[in-house]
Design a protein around this motif. Sequence first.
Motif, mmCIF file in Angstrom:
data_model
loop_
_atom_site.group_PDB
_atom_site.id
_atom_site.type_symbol
_atom_site.label_atom_id
_atom_site.label_comp_id
_atom_site.label_asym_id
_atom_site.label_seq_id
_atom_site.Cartn_x
_atom_site.Cartn_y
_atom_site.Cartn_z
ATOM 1 N N ILE A 77 0.837 -1.201 0.000
ATOM 2 C CA ILE A 77 0.000 0.000 0.000
ATOM 3 C C ILE A 77 0.875 1.255 0.000
ATOM 4 O O ILE A 77 0.661 2.190 -0.766
ATOM 5 C CB ILE A 77 -0.936 0.001 1.239
ATOM 6 N N LEU A 78 1.892 1.237 0.891
ATOM 7 C CA LEU A 78 2.788 2.380 1.009
ATOM 8 C C LEU A 78 3.459 2.658 -0.341
ATOM 9 O O LEU A 78 3.512 3.803 -0.811
ATOM 10 C CB LEU A 78 3.850 2.084 2.075
ATOM 11 N N ALA A 79 3.941 1.589 -1.005
ATOM 12 C CA ALA A 79 4.655 1.747 -2.283
ATOM 13 C C ALA A 79 3.704 2.219 -3.376
ATOM 14 O O ALA A 79 4.021 3.140 -4.140
ATOM 15 C CB ALA A 79 5.301 0.419 -2.669
ATOM 16 N N THR A 80 2.519 1.628 -3.419
ATOM 17 C CA THR A 80 1.551 1.985 -4.458
ATOM 18 C C THR A 80 1.200 3.467 -4.389
ATOM 19 O O THR A 80 0.998 4.114 -5.405
ATOM 20 C CB THR A 80 0.279 1.128 -4.328
ATOM 21 N N GLY A 81 1.154 3.990 -3.177
ATOM 22 C CA GLY A 81 0.822 5.400 -3.008
ATOM 23 C C GLY A 81 1.801 6.317 -3.723
ATOM 24 O O GLY A 81 1.456 7.453 -4.075
ATOM 25 N N PHE A 82 3.033 5.834 -3.893
ATOM 26 C CA PHE A 82 4.051 6.687 -4.525
ATOM 27 C C PHE A 82 4.313 6.291 -5.980
ATOM 28 O O PHE A 82 5.266 6.748 -6.575
ATOM 29 C CB PHE A 82 5.355 6.616 -3.715
ATOM 30 N N LYS A 83 3.490 5.420 -6.544
ATOM 31 C CA LYS A 83 3.667 5.025 -7.937
ATOM 32 C C LYS A 83 2.802 5.897 -8.842
ATOM 33 O O LYS A 83 1.851 6.540 -8.387
ATOM 34 C CB LYS A 83 3.267 3.555 -8.118
ATOM 35 N N THR A 84 3.111 5.863 -10.121
ATOM 36 C CA THR A 84 2.200 6.470 -11.092
ATOM 37 C C THR A 84 1.123 5.439 -11.380
ATOM 38 O O THR A 84 1.319 4.241 -11.120
ATOM 39 C CB THR A 84 2.958 6.789 -12.397
ATOM 40 N N PRO A 85 -0.052 5.850 -11.905
ATOM 41 C CA PRO A 85 -1.111 4.881 -12.191
ATOM 42 C C PRO A 85 -0.612 3.751 -13.078
ATOM 43 O O PRO A 85 -0.990 2.593 -12.884
ATOM 44 C CB PRO A 85 -2.169 5.729 -12.900
ATOM 45 N N ALA A 86 0.245 4.049 -14.040
ATOM 46 C CA ALA A 86 0.743 3.011 -14.929
ATOM 47 C C ALA A 86 1.605 2.004 -14.172
ATOM 48 O O ALA A 86 1.424 0.790 -14.300
ATOM 49 C CB ALA A 86 1.541 3.642 -16.065
#
Lengths: 313, 365
Positions: A35-44
């Motif tokens: 969750i933490l990592a996904t928050g800092f990713k771009t949608p792609a």
Amino acid sequence: MSSFSITEPSSRQKWAAGTLVILYAVITLLPLFWILATGFKTPADAISYPPKILFEPSLEGYVNLFTTRTRVTPEQLEALPPPETWYEAIVRNRDMVIAGPSRYGERFLNSLIIGFGSTFLSIFLGTLAAYAFSRFRVPLKDDLLFFILSTRMMPPIAVAIPIFLMFRTLGLSDTHLGMILLYTAVNISLAVWLLKGFIDEIPREYEEAALIDGYTRFQAFYKVVLPQAATGIASTAIFCLIFAWNEYAFAVLLTSGTAQTAPPFIPTIIGVGGQDWPAVAAGATLFLVPVMVFTILLRKHLLRGITFGAVRK
Amino acid sequence: MAEIVIKNLRKEFGDFVAVQSSSFTIEDGEFFMLLGPSGCGKTTTLRMIAGLELPSSGDIYIDGEEVGQKPASQRDIAFVFQMFALYPHMNVRKNISYPLVSQGMSRAAVREKVAEVSRILGIEDILDRPVGGLSGGDRQRVALGRAIVRNPKAFMMDEPLGALDAEFREHMAEELRALHDRMNATTVYVTHDQLEAMQMGDKIVVMNHGVIEQFGTPQDIYDKPATMFVADFIGSPPMNFLKFSGTVDAGASAVRLEHVDLPVPEVREAFDGDMAYGVRPEHIHLSDAAPYRATIDAVEYLGTTQILTLDTPNGKLRARISSEQPARAGESVGLTFNGNTVTLFDRQSGRALRSELNAGVLSHG
């Protein structure tokens, strides 16, 4: 307090135990890390397969969490003055402009008010009730305690419809007070039972000494019993807050606008402009923070609280 | 300091009667012991005097004022608990000053008072320590400090030495008694230890099953027991009872057991039925020529004295005699008794028969 073990564990046993603990921690922390990592990713990046462990961090998710945006044509975008802030720049990269703030902040504040409000009320009422049950000859004491416990004998959501109707009639639907009362009603049985256990462990002699020393019953309660019960109060408060903070079903059913808490709001983010997983993940990450801070602040008490009564002083 | 008067005090917990109509007077400055086995009502009585329990009926006067229904905080007494009940979240100084703070005394005055008390008790060097790490004796002293710092009207102590090691208990008992003599404060002290009661008390109340069995000085209670319970509870080994049946007339100075006349103090009331001839172990002597015969069952050597267990036609006896006197198990011996120390009991009711010895002490008819 003294601790002892029958046999000192060998270094191999310690090593095995340590490995198990670390393995367990990795397994339980993996979703959190995700969750933490996904928050800092771009949608792609968020939906790429195989999943990216290493990625270029982006604050897009957090920007999207706190804003509402409208799509504009490239011509319109050309016509706009250059972006004044870094978050506007991020949004314009996606051919969009910021239309205004999102409701996440309000919902988060609602969660804080309702979560801490109901925790405070549960602890306040629970401590007084637990003290009375522990110290005084209350008529029908056992029956009353059983009655209090029985409110937890079915899942609270089983009575959702009657509560929904009741709240509508009383005008408590979608109000802070209504949600605080509801979560307090659910938590109070836990609070009374846990706190009664803690207060039972405090020798009466402490209060009696205070009574003899010239204090009233109430003074003895808050000057002598409360400090002794701090451990129990802290751990009970954490349990109450975690429930009220995470509660989803009643929040969906009973709140929609002014008093909506964060849990029912976070999934709705996904509908704004495509599947915005980073924004959802950002919302979930921030949502974890208050309970984590609260628990860390009280963790000394919590540890002592959980083992309280098991160790004879 | 104050006199405490208890009148017809009674306490019921539901159907259970903890204390049945007790009456006694504690004189100003007395060290007063409430003695009895556990569950006899002694602690309940103490807690009623202190105001931690309210009596079901009856009156309590402290310093002439009826306080039976008043809360503890308004009675101006101090209480030392068995487990000391020091406030665990405060250090020694705060513990001792707590009763003064409730009276709104100024900080400077509190400091001075605490300093004075800690000097008396010899605990000046631990004033700033938390109470958690203190030894049993120091906890005891801090608990005493908290009690005396306020100059209360009276002290209540609930088995204050019960939590201490046997070795240290003796020392603390002396210290307590010395402190009492120095302050001359009315003290009510609960214990189940008859030695402690005899050693420290000016007066003793012996209780059993919520009833006062006897009330008097340690000497009177030991020498002139009012009931078989008291005679059996006090003394180690306790008083012996030679069981017999027969008749005594007022004015008699001997009773007949197994065709032998045994001496008793002049009897003041006639009695017919089952009796017990009560004699303390140290009032039994061996004499080859004596007509009352017994067989030595066992010998316990205790240094200067020895305890003989004797088989008699009227039951087992334990005698304390000098170690110099030869005695071997299996021997047949004759026994004589110090007649003027003997108490006769009605075995049915357990009460002592009135005699020249105890007429002044027994209150019942």
